[in-house]
Structure formats: C-alpha cells, structure tokens
Design a protein around this motif. Structure first.
Motif, PDB file in Angstrom:
ATOM      1  N   ILE A  89      -1.957 -50.659  -0.747  1.00  0.00           N
ATOM      2  CA  ILE A  89      -1.968 -49.738   0.388  1.00  0.00           C
ATOM      3  C   ILE A  89      -2.514 -48.391  -0.046  1.00  0.00           C
ATOM      4  O   ILE A  89      -2.076 -47.838  -1.041  1.00  0.00           O
TER       5      ILE A  89
ATOM      6  N   CYS B 132      -3.059 -44.466  -0.232  1.00  0.00           N
ATOM      7  CA  CYS B 132      -2.141 -43.331  -0.052  1.00  0.00           C
ATOM      8  C   CYS B 132      -2.968 -42.101   0.250  1.00  0.00           C
ATOM      9  O   CYS B 132      -2.960 -41.135  -0.496  1.00  0.00           O
TER      10      CYS B 132
ATOM     11  N   SER C 140       4.787 -31.724   4.178  1.00  0.00           N
ATOM     12  CA  SER C 140       5.720 -32.178   3.146  1.00  0.00           C
ATOM     13  C   SER C 140       7.153 -31.786   3.492  1.00  0.00           C
ATOM     14  O   SER C 140       8.011 -31.726   2.624  1.00  0.00           O
ATOM     15  N   CYS C 141       7.380 -31.506   4.756  1.00  0.00           N
ATOM     16  CA  CYS C 141       8.729 -31.130   5.182  1.00  0.00           C
ATOM     17  C   CYS C 141       9.665 -32.331   5.091  1.00  0.00           C
ATOM     18  O   CYS C 141       9.260 -33.468   5.302  1.00  0.00           O
ATOM     19  N   ILE C 142      10.891 -32.041   4.777  1.00  0.00           N
ATOM     20  CA  ILE C 142      11.887 -33.108   4.716  1.00  0.00           C
ATOM     21  C   ILE C 142      12.552 -33.218   6.077  1.00  0.00           C
ATOM     22  O   ILE C 142      13.113 -32.255   6.585  1.00  0.00           O
ATOM     23  N   LYS C 143      12.425 -34.392   6.672  1.00  0.00           N
ATOM     24  CA  LYS C 143      12.992 -34.600   7.998  1.00  0.00           C
ATOM     25  C   LYS C 143      14.371 -35.218   7.827  1.00  0.00           C
ATOM     26  O   LYS C 143      14.521 -36.243   7.159  1.00  0.00           O
TER      27      LYS C 143
ATOM     28  N   GLN D  90      -4.833 -38.333  -6.620  1.00  0.00           N
ATOM     29  CA  GLN D  90      -4.045 -37.893  -5.474  1.00  0.00           C
ATOM     30  C   GLN D  90      -3.456 -39.067  -4.736  1.00  0.00           C
ATOM     31  O   GLN D  90      -4.075 -40.127  -4.624  1.00  0.00           O
ATOM     32  N   ALA D  91      -2.269 -38.852  -4.234  1.00  0.00           N
ATOM     33  CA  ALA D  91      -1.624 -39.873  -3.423  1.00  0.00           C
ATOM     34  C   ALA D  91      -0.581 -39.203  -2.560  1.00  0.00           C
ATOM     35  O   ALA D  91       0.021 -38.209  -2.963  1.00  0.00           O
ATOM     36  N   THR D  92      -0.399 -39.733  -1.385  1.00  0.00           N
ATOM     37  CA  THR D  92       0.690 -39.295  -0.531  1.00  0.00           C
ATOM     38  C   THR D  92       1.432 -40.537  -0.103  1.00  0.00           C
ATOM     39  O   THR D  92       0.818 -41.469   0.401  1.00  0.00           O
ATOM     40  N   PHE D  93       2.707 -40.580  -0.391  1.00  0.00           N
ATOM     41  CA  PHE D  93       3.456 -41.732   0.102  1.00  0.00           C
ATOM     42  C   PHE D  93       4.793 -41.295   0.681  1.00  0.00           C
ATOM     43  O   PHE D  93       5.337 -40.266   0.301  1.00  0.00           O
TER      44      PHE D  93
ATOM     45  N   ASN E  95      -8.308 -41.543  -5.916  1.00  0.00           N
ATOM     46  CA  ASN E  95      -7.258 -41.802  -4.937  1.00  0.00           C
ATOM     47  C   ASN E  95      -6.447 -42.999  -5.390  1.00  0.00           C
ATOM     48  O   ASN E  95      -6.990 -43.971  -5.905  1.00  0.00           O
ATOM     49  N   ILE E  96      -5.166 -42.899  -5.170  1.00  0.00           N
ATOM     50  CA  ILE E  96      -4.271 -43.943  -5.658  1.00  0.00           C
ATOM     51  C   ILE E  96      -3.916 -44.898  -4.522  1.00  0.00           C
ATOM     52  O   ILE E  96      -3.732 -44.494  -3.389  1.00  0.00           O
ATOM     53  N   LEU E  97      -3.840 -46.173  -4.856  1.00  0.00           N
ATOM     54  CA  LEU E  97      -3.360 -47.179  -3.915  1.00  0.00           C
ATOM     55  C   LEU E  97      -2.134 -47.836  -4.535  1.00  0.00           C
ATOM     56  O   LEU E  97      -2.084 -48.019  -5.752  1.00  0.00           O
TER      57      LEU E  97
ATOM     58  N   GLU F  26      13.542 -38.243   5.354  1.00  0.00           N
ATOM     59  CA  GLU F  26      12.190 -38.785   5.268  1.00  0.00           C
ATOM     60  C   GLU F  26      11.245 -37.650   4.918  1.00  0.00           C
ATOM     61  O   GLU F  26      11.341 -36.570   5.496  1.00  0.00           O
ATOM     62  N   CYS F  27      10.367 -37.908   3.996  1.00  0.00           N
ATOM     63  CA  CYS F  27       9.344 -36.910   3.706  1.00  0.00           C
ATOM     64  C   CYS F  27       8.161 -37.571   3.022  1.00  0.00           C
ATOM     65  O   CYS F  27       8.223 -38.738   2.651  1.00  0.00           O
ATOM     66  N   ASN F  28       7.104 -36.812   2.900  1.00  0.00           N
ATOM     67  CA  ASN F  28       5.930 -37.304   2.194  1.00  0.00           C
ATOM     68  C   ASN F  28       5.883 -36.690   0.809  1.00  0.00           C
ATOM     69  O   ASN F  28       6.015 -35.478   0.666  1.00  0.00           O
TER      70      ASN F  28
ATOM     71  N   HIS G 275       3.640 -35.659  -2.185  1.00  0.00           N
ATOM     72  CA  HIS G 275       2.236 -35.426  -2.488  1.00  0.00           C
ATOM     73  C   HIS G 275       2.043 -35.419  -3.993  1.00  0.00           C
ATOM     74  O   HIS G 275       2.505 -34.517  -4.674  1.00  0.00           O
ATOM     75  N   ILE G 276       1.371 -36.426  -4.477  1.00  0.00           N
ATOM     76  CA  ILE G 276       1.074 -36.519  -5.905  1.00  0.00           C
ATOM     77  C   ILE G 276      -0.288 -35.890  -6.143  1.00  0.00           C
ATOM     78  O   ILE G 276      -1.233 -36.121  -5.389  1.00  0.00           O
TER      79      ILE G 276
ATOM     80  N   GLN H  36      13.139 -30.539  -7.996  1.00  0.00           N
ATOM     81  CA  GLN H  36      14.008 -30.910  -6.883  1.00  0.00           C
ATOM     82  C   GLN H  36      15.464 -30.863  -7.335  1.00  0.00           C
ATOM     83  O   GLN H  36      16.346 -30.471  -6.590  1.00  0.00           O
TER      84      GLN H  36
ATOM     85  N   LYS I  70      11.533 -28.446   2.173  1.00  0.00           N
ATOM     86  CA  LYS I  70      10.323 -29.099   1.696  1.00  0.00           C
ATOM     87  C   LYS I  70      10.510 -29.595   0.279  1.00  0.00           C
ATOM     88  O   LYS I  70      11.331 -29.079  -0.469  1.00  0.00           O
ATOM     89  N   LEU I  71       9.682 -30.552  -0.089  1.00  0.00           N
ATOM     90  CA  LEU I  71       9.660 -30.970  -1.485  1.00  0.00           C
ATOM     91  C   LEU I  71       8.933 -29.903  -2.292  1.00  0.00           C
ATOM     92  O   LEU I  71       8.117 -29.161  -1.761  1.00  0.00           O
TER      93      LEU I  71
END
Lengths: 469, 579
Positions: A276, A278, A285-288, B140-143, B224-226, B256-258, B260-261, B295, B307-308
């Motif tokens: 997948i 990414c 990047s907000c924490i919900k 880079q990656a966002t998960f 980009n990372i998969l 829940e958050c994203n 970002h790497i 964190q 935020k992270l």
C-alpha cells in the motif's frame, strides 16, 4: 467484430446431458472475459427451487412465493424461469469464483431453438438484467459485474445445435451475435497466489444510536476494499508495465527456477505481493480523539488464488487479484453476519467476542487446475463444501479434492486470553484463569515427558545390568 | 585486508574550536572495508545537560547508516576504558582518535584483539569527496495510526517493529523504479546503476533539477515508502489462521492520527540494492524512534497533545552532514533553547549562531518556479581572482514582479529588503514571514517615519528606510556606510570584506534611483583589483537560474558598475550573537 467464446469440449456433453424432452434447463456460464474473448471454465445449471438443500435457507428470504409454487425439477416453459432465483444463484456462485472470473451469462437447454421466439428472448434478457442488478445492488464488494456485456447460449436438445448471442445490459439491450467455440485443447491458465495479512484496529464510536454489528462489518469491508483497491500488485517481485503480458513474468520465473533447482514442486504458480502506498496526501498530523464504545480488530491471513488466461496482461492480473481478495472477504463476512442469530449490540456489558467468519477452502474443477472456493464455518467439514458444490455448481467431487488446509482455523483461546492492557481490571480474572490452564497443561506435558524419560532410563539400566550378568 | 580510514575534514575544523581536554564519541559509516568518520559528539562535564542528550542514542538523529563507531580523546585524558567499545555494534575493530590542541595533531588507533593498533595512514576527505561516494536518500511515508486510551507509543512501536521486519517497498520517482526486499534479480545491483546516477551525479552543479534537488546545497534523492500487506509463502513470521474479528466492548478514547515519516539515509553509491533496502528500513526505524522519544516526553506533560511531534532536518554548516531532530508539537525557539544549547555543546558548535532553530530546518519541498535560493552558487568562482568574502549562509532571491505583484520601476529597495529578511529567516534568527510591500510601508508608518498616505503608494524607499524596517521587524543593529561617488566604492572594499567575514549578511545599497543587494566582494592582492557580487532586484522574469546567471542579474561586477555621479548609501545588517 463480435465476441468469441471459448469453451472446452466436455461442456458440450454436459449441455446435452441436461436435455429434457418437454422442458427447459437454465444455468449460468462461468468464466473469464478478455476484451472480445471469453474463456468459459464451467457451466452450472440453476438448481430447482424449493428442494431440501443448503441453498434453501439462504435463498428462501429473497424468493417470492409464487415462484416457489412452481416448484418442479425443471421448467415447463421459458416464461416459467424463476428470474430472481436465477439471480440469487448467480450471486452465490459469484462468491465461489476466484477473482477475475464472473457469471458471464446464462445458458438455456430446451427442445427448440429458444432464441427464435421473441417472448423467450425477452424473458432471458430480463434474467440477465436481474443477475446484473443483484450483483451491483448492495453487493458490489462481490465484484460480480466486471462488464456490461452478458452472454446467452441457447442449446437445442433435439438438434444439439446451439446459438450464442450477447447483450449490453446498460446500453441498447439488443441481441448481437457471438461465436461460441467448443475446443479440444484446454485453455492454459496462469495461477497467482497471494497471502494477505490483516491486522487492523477499527474504532466504534460511542453513539446514542449505535450502528448494528452488521453495519460495522460492512464499514470495515468498505475500508478494506478501498485499501486493497489502492494497493500496488507486485508479481514475482516485479511491478511491470500494465500492458505487459503476464506471460513474460511467468516465463522468466520458469527459467530462473530451472537453473536454480529443478526439484521445485510448487506447480508454477506466480507469487503475488501487495503493497500500500503511503503518499503524503494528507498533511494533517492532528490527533483525533473519539470516545468509543468498542473496537474491532480484523486479524488473520486471507489466501488468494486467481487464474488468468494465457494472454492476460499485468493489469488484468492485478485487477483479478484485488477482486479475489475483496470478493473473498466480502463473501465470508456476509455469510458471517447472516449467520448471527441475535444482534450483538443488545448486551451492554463489556466483553470480548471472537467472531470467526467461515474460512476459505478450494476445490479444483475437474480436468482443470482452476479452483473454486467455498467457505466453512468452524466445525464444518469438507462434506459441507461438497454439498454446496453439488447444489450450486452441479459438480460431484470427492472429499479428497477439497483443499481444506489453505486457511487454518484460529485458536479462540488466544483471543480470549489476550491480556489486553486496556481492560486489565475487567478481564484479569479470565486471563489468569486461562494462563493457569495453559501452565497446568504445560506442566502435565512436561511431567509426562519427564516420566517417560525416566522409565526409559530405568529400562536401559535394567537391560544393561541384565546383559552384564 | 586492513580496514581503511577516512575522516571528514569538518571534524578537524570543529576540533580546533574545542576545549583543551575532552572526551567524546565518533560516528561513521562502514562500507567496503572503509570506515568513514563523519562526526563526533563531546561528553559534557555538566551533569544536568546529560539528561537532555543521550550520546549513545544520538545516532538516531543521524542519517542511517551512520553508527557510533569509536571514541575521541582531546588533549590528555585518562586512559581509554575498553569496556566502552562493547557498545559499538558496526565493527569489531572500533576506532580510537586522539587529538591534541597544542600540536593540532591527530592519531588514530583501531582496537584489534583487545589492543590498540596505530593507523599509519588515513585520508581526510572534504564534503565534496563525500558526495562523490555517498548520496542522501529522503524516504517519505504517511500512514494512519490508531491507538486506544492514549497508547500512541505502543502503536508507534508496533508499526516500527513491522517496518523493521523489512515489510516495505521503496519507490524512487526519479526514474520510477521500485525496490522490494525479495527482488532477487536486483539484489546485487549497485545503487548507482539501479538509480542510474553515476555520471549525472557528478556534473549536476548548474541545476539540472530533475536529477538532483539542490536546496541548501544538499543533494537528495526522494523515495516513497509502500507498506507490504502480504506474506511470502512458507514465511515463518506471519499469522497462519483465516481472518477473524475480535470484538471488544468497552468504553475508551480512540486516537487516530497520521504519522509522517521523513527519514534520511546516507548511502554509498556502491551499496547493493539489498543493502540499500536495509539502510532505508533502518532510517525509518530511527525516525519512528525519535518520534516515540519525543512523544514520550510530550505525553508526560499533557495528557493528549494535539499533534504528533514533527520531524525536521538540519545541516549545521560546520558539521558537513545532515542532522534530524524531532520537535514536539508547539515547540518554539524559546522552549527548545535548553536542548539546542546542549546540542551545540555536544557537537562542538559555538553559541554565536543558530543551528537548530526552526528556521534553520531545510526546506525540501521547493517546487518549480519557486523563489530561488542562493543563485550565486552557480558562478561563485567564475571570472574572479583573489580572496572571496561572501554572504554567509542562505538567502532567497527577491525581485520585481514576484508574487503577482507589479512593482516594476519602484520596488527595488523593497525587494532588496526582502532578500535581507530571507537571510535572517533561513539562518534561523527570525520566523516572521517575508513582509509584502504593504507591510513594509505599514511598518514605516507605524514608527512615524512616513504619513499614513504612504501605505499603498508606489513611493521608493532608500537605505535609511530599509534600516528602520530591519531594526523594527528584526530588532537588529544596522551599520550605515556611505560612498560620495561610485568611484569611492573601491576604497570601501576592506570594510566590506570585514563585513562579510564577520557578519556575513547581504548588504542593501542605494544610489541614485537604484537599489541593489551586495552578496560579496573579491579582492586580488596582486593586482589590487576588487569586484562586487551583485544581486539585482530589477529582474522581471521567471525564476530561471540560467537566465539570471547568463544575463548577469546575479553576477560579479567591476567598480564601473557604480555610477560616478551618484551618492551611495549602504545598509549593513549586523548579525545578533545568539544561538
């Protein structure tokens, strides 16, 4: 240029065997479509409504009463075709097909050239429309409608002559000629295998009007389907251009395998991986934080096996694999929520429930390596699969033909014992009890092993002593 | 074959500025039987700052594959305790470097078979040499991350473990290639062939932008990372049972958050694809570890932060390598001061210039047609002789017509002012945005220098107004230098040399109706000739470097450039002594 449909010779005999002197038999054409060509893998007559069967339970709700009244072993005239029944049959059969294969259309065997009669044609068109509607409406994750073109094959049981036509469902609905070819040589299939690992947590928000468990599962299904849709399919470690022939990868693999080790016994299937992306699409990047009433963790491994005709492209293969995964997950989740007797949300107290949807078993078609799927609930055996195979696909198979170990059954203990950090207080007693059971078990095994060793030792000493004397 | 040793020249330069006795750690890359030492950190005497920086985890801040590789002693120290070598994982033969302030002499030893063996020969390499052998890769990656009841740390650890097991694919948009761990056919291919870099990589100095991204003088390859969601056949690690659903009913707070790497690796051009994959995996793990650590600190203070933490990359110039810091959400230059101070000390960076303020962070995502940074780099040594004294650091080139604002004919001094402010921004001194013409006018009205009708007008400003605005917006000191005619400019060269060598800020010069920015001077002692490096704000074209260089919008000018009949005022911004 019209369509050409390739079917293997034994299917002609099957059609001939369905002949009734005074009636009609309707059934489904199953196979793969590739542009203007279709490859048929199987023909399955629609079982007569209202017989004691595994299908009955699940179909009874969706068939209307009047159709049930016409219960007969076969249909007296084309106008008596139980349209919704056939459509439901198509839906159930679709669940059993590997990704990239669909209900291509219907066949009708009767003592006349059925398509010469406009009323008959109308009825058959309506049947196709009903199939199309059933597979699109609310069942899109079964991926049953890959294209709008559906085939009608009419087989005259007296003359043994057959005529094939196709219609474009969402367009003009006009019959167009198609060329049906029975051929001696079998279609060659590429076999693709993928093992998909699921391990995802889904949050169920606390809500005054909570969604039903079924709806929650549907949401999970949609989310997984989106994820799979977005993924990159990598065949034998190669991405390849979408238009490249799948064959090029297959050949390369064969060559490299031959050089390396000839004893390789996996039947030339291509290994598929899914990745997948990414992408940085969402920069937020907000924490919900959501207040939740439950969580559902989807975990386990789904085994996917798909078949592509010899000329298929990488894009075809990629789509088929994705379809297979989504279709298989959709099939088992649907069977699972249909099997739930009471709505789980009723009990308000905190608890852990392990839901075990049926697992996939594979059954090879006779004279082909193409496998179809069935799903077995925990406790069900391969004979259940044989039953549905007989009912839905008109196939007689041996229990040994059911590959029942492709997916394994989970050990529920593992889930109930799981020492979840978040509910230490609630489940600590359960958890420790389980742990104790395990440790008792372990000690028993340990002691048994030890005593056996001791006995052997004593025996050895005795024997030794005896010999010495 | 004996291990070869290379040492980045920046290390020597930094060592010269250290205390007379100190101990520290060395970090480097081991590849092809060569140990390349890239940086060092110093142990601090003060116990309180030791809490802030853990020297052994500092390698997480460095690009992967730079590892802790040895021990540094400066001056006369106690004898080295061999136990410390046990923490070194990358080599069985750790390095011991001895440096003397008095003699400026460096001795190297490898610890072999429990004995220190002197290294007779080692290479000192420059940053350029380094970039011939190694390349930076930014992955880079966002998960999405989903956690229960504030357990973000656990969720982060979980994803790190998953990635550490190698279940990722890497996509290089540069030439659209994918790298997976199972790629047997590619396993032994070298990075430079795999990414077809070898030749282009050498001659990229004049901005063939599709090959390299030169921003802040860092060549970076994007990746980009998969994430892999499938298993191989017969793999041991995966779950074997069919999918099940564990339904747990309980009330809790779901998060829940994203994530970002944004991870850096420094990889040898001769690394194989298999090595490359492993290094990128390591870089991502380091990134997540840093996020976890930050964190961890964050959640101690506030239960749920909004935020992270955020990943930033820095390139302190005296270090010669990139450095990654993860700052907590809502961190400011004030509340990171303690940490930055400790970092400066550890890396032997003086406390007179900012290195790790937010403004120092490297901006990677510069798009085509965005304002150019340091255009003069393309012609630095062209057509000049003698000693160069040049602007110190980065600035962006502001000129007429930018931001869809038509100031052709009157806005040159405003643009020169913007260039100066960009320097203060990029050096980390300020975080104020580049002021628009209107903002500049507003500022002059606010301090009472101009009537309110000035706002929105097309009136020129001169070096005095530029000084006022700089003093007001940046709170800095300004020195004014005057030349009664263009001819006198040559006589001022010594003062300008002094300015660039000590302050290093761009100078705004106004004379007659024109304003320019002076970026540097050259002085050839033998001929007595001096030249001026000029950045011309009157350029009206697009951000196209070749045009700007070839047409002389940025270029070396002789003293004839200045008009004999004009009076010149120069505004010399003074660099504040802060860090």
């Amino acid at each position: 240029m019209g369509r050409t449909i390739y079917a293997e010779e034994p299917l002609r005999a099957y059609l001939a065997s369905l002949a009734k002197p005074d009636g009609y038999v309707i059934g489904l054409i199953l196979g793969q479509s590739a542009g203007q060509k279709d490859y048929v893998v199987h023909l399955a007559k629609t079982p007569p409504p209202l017989t004691k069967s595994v299908v009955e339970e699940t179909l009874i709700s969706s068939t209307s009463l009047e159709e049930q009244d016409t219960a007969n072993t076969y249909i007296k005239s084309v106008k008596d075709i139980p349209i919704n029944w056939v459509a439901d049959h198509a839906k159930h059969v679709t669940k059993m097909l590997p990704g990239g294969m669909w209900v291509l259309g219907v066949f009708i065997v009767g003592p006349e050239d059925t398509l010469d009669n406009t009323n008959n044609v109308q009825k058959l068109k309506s049947t196709l429309n009903a199939i199309y509607k059933t597979l699109s409406w609310n069942n899109k994750h079964l991926c049953g409608n890959s294209q709008d073109e559906k085939i009608i094959l009419s087989f005259n049981s007296i003359t043994q002559k057959y005529v094939c036509k196709y219609v474009e469902i969402n367009k003009d609905n006009i019959l167009k000629p198609a060329d049906w070819k029975f051929q001696e040589k079998a279609t060659r299939w590429h076999q693709l295998e993928a093992l998909i690992d699921f391990d995802r947590l889904y949050l169920i928000a606390a809500d005054k009007n909570p969604e039903t468990f079924k709806k929650q599962l549907q949401n999970i299904l949609t989310s997984v389907a989106d994820l799979i849709e977005s993924s990159l399919v990598v065949i034998e470690g190669e991405v390849g251009a979408p238009d490249d022939a799948l064959e090029t990868i297959g050949k390369r693999k064969k060559n490299s395998k031959e050089c390396k080790n000839k004893k390789d016994n996996n039947n030339n299937s291509l290994q598929v991986s899914l990745y997948i992306p990414c992408e940085q699409s969402d920069t937020n990047s907000c924490i919900k934080v959501t207040s939740c009433s439950a969580s559902i963790r989807l975990i386990g491994q789904l085994v996917s096996r798909t078949f592509l005709h010899q000329k298929a492209s990488i894009a075809d293969a990629s789509m088929a694999v994705k379809q297979d995964i989504v279709r298989s997950l959709a099939s088992r989740l649907e069977m699972h929520w249909d099997s739930l007797i009471e709505e789980e949300n009723g009990s308000p107290e905190e608890n852990i429930t392990l839901h075990e949807p049926p697992r996939r078993v594979l059954i090879a078609l006779p004279e082909s390596k193409v496998t179809l799927s069935d799903y077995l609930f925990p406790g069900e055996g391969p004979q259940e699969a044989l039953l549905s195979l007989q009912e839905l696909l008109d196939l007689k198979a041996q229990e040994s033909q059911v590959q029942k170990e492709v997916e394994l059954q989970a050990d529920p203990m593992e889930f109930y014992c799981q020492n979840d950090v978040n509910n230490k207080s609630d489940n600590s007693t359960d958890a420790t009890k389980c742990k104790r059971q395990i440790s008792v078990y372990q000690i028993t095994v340990y002691l048994t092993g030890l005593s056996i060793a001791l006995i052997i030792l004593i025996l050895a000493v005795l024997v030794h002593q005896l010999l010495m004397v | 074959m004996a291990l070869q040793l290379q040492i980045l020249s920046n290390i020597l330069q930094r060592l010269e500025c250290t205390e007379t006795t100190a101990t520290g750690y060395l970090y480097g890359i081991l590849h092809n039987n060569t140990l390349v030492v890239l940086t060092f950190t110093l142990n601090s005497d003060e116990s309180e700052s030791e809490n802030i920086i853990d020297y052994t985890t500092l390698q997480l801040n460095l690009p992967a594959d730079i590892y802790f590789c040895g021990i540094l002693h400066i001056g006369e120290c106690e004898e080295v305790n061999p136990d410390i070598f046990k923490d070194i994982d990358i080599t069985d033969n750790p390095l011991f470097l001895k440096y003397s302030q008095n003699t400026l002499d460096m001795q190297a030893y490898f610890y072999v078979h429990q004995k220190l063996e002197a290294v007779n020969y080692f290479n000192i390499i420059s940053e350029d040499d380094l970039s011939q052998q190694f390349v930076y890769i930014k992955s880079q990656a966002t998960f999405p991350l989903i956690a229960q009841d504030g357990n973000i740390l656990e969720a982060l650890q979980e994803s790190r473990k998953n990635i550490a097991s190698g279940k990722i694919g890497i996509h290089f948009p540069l030439n659209n290639v994918y790298l997976f761990r199972t790629d047997e056919s590619l396993k032994d291919r070298l990075l430079k062939d795999f990414l077809s870099l070898s030749k282009e990589h050498d001659k990229s100095s004049t901005g063939s932008n599709n090959i390299n991204h030169i921003i802040g003088l860092v060549d970076i390859i994007h990746a980009n990372i998969l994430l892999k969601i499938s298993s191989e056949k017969n793999s041991e690690e995966s779950i074997k049972y069919a999918p099940v659903l564990q339904h747990i009913k309980q009330s809790f707070d779901g998060l829940e958050c994203n994530v970002h790497i944004n991870a850096l690796s420094l990889v040898s051009l001769n690394a194989t694809s298999a090595e490359l994959h492993a290094i990128v995996v390591e870089s991502i793990c380091r990134n997540i570890r840093l996020i976890e650590m930050q964190q961890g600190l964050q959640s101690k203070n506030i239960k749920l932060s909004a935020k992270l933490p955020e990943v930033m990359h820095f390139k302190p110039r005296s270090c010669g390598h990139l450095f990654t810091i993860v700052f907590s959400d809502g961190s400011t230059n004030d509340n990171t001061m303690e940490y930055r101070k400790a970092l400066h000390k550890a890396l032997a960076l003086d406390l007179t210039k900012p290195s790790f303020r937010r403004g120092n962070a490297i901006q990677f995502n510069i798009q085509a047609n965005e304002i150019l940074v340091n255009p003069h780099q393309a012609l630095l040594h062209k057509g000049v002789a003698g000693k160069l004294s040049i602007v110190d650091g980065l600035y962006s080139y502001h000129h007429y017509m930018q931001n869809n604002f038509d100031d052709n004919g009157w806005g040159c001094a405003y643009r020169s002012l913007q260039t100066i402010i960009s320097w203060f921004r990029l050096q980390g001194y300020t975080e104020i945005p580049i002021p628009s013409h209107r903002k500049i006018q507003q500022c002059l009205v606010d301090i009472g220098d101009k009537p309110s009708a000035f706002i929105g007008s097309k009136q020129w400003i001169g070096s005095t107004e530029v000084s006022f605005v700089l003093q007001t917006l940046l709170n800095i000191d300004i020195k004014i230098l005057c030349a009664s005619s263009g001819e006198e400019m040559s006589a001022l060269i010594p003062q300008l040399i002094c300015h660039f060598d000590t302050q290093g800020t761009p100078i705004m010069i106004g004379g007659g109706v024109l304003a320019h920015t002076i970026l540097g001077v050259s002085y050839d002692e033998s001929s007595g000739e001096g030249k001026f490096l000029i950045l011309d704000p009157h350029y009206t074209g697009t951000e196209h470097l070749p045009t700007i260089i070839n047409k002389g919008w940025c270029g070396w000018k002789t003293r004839d450039f200045w008009r004999k009949d004009a009076f010149y005022n120069m505004c010399l911004p003074q660099r504040p002594i802060i860090f």
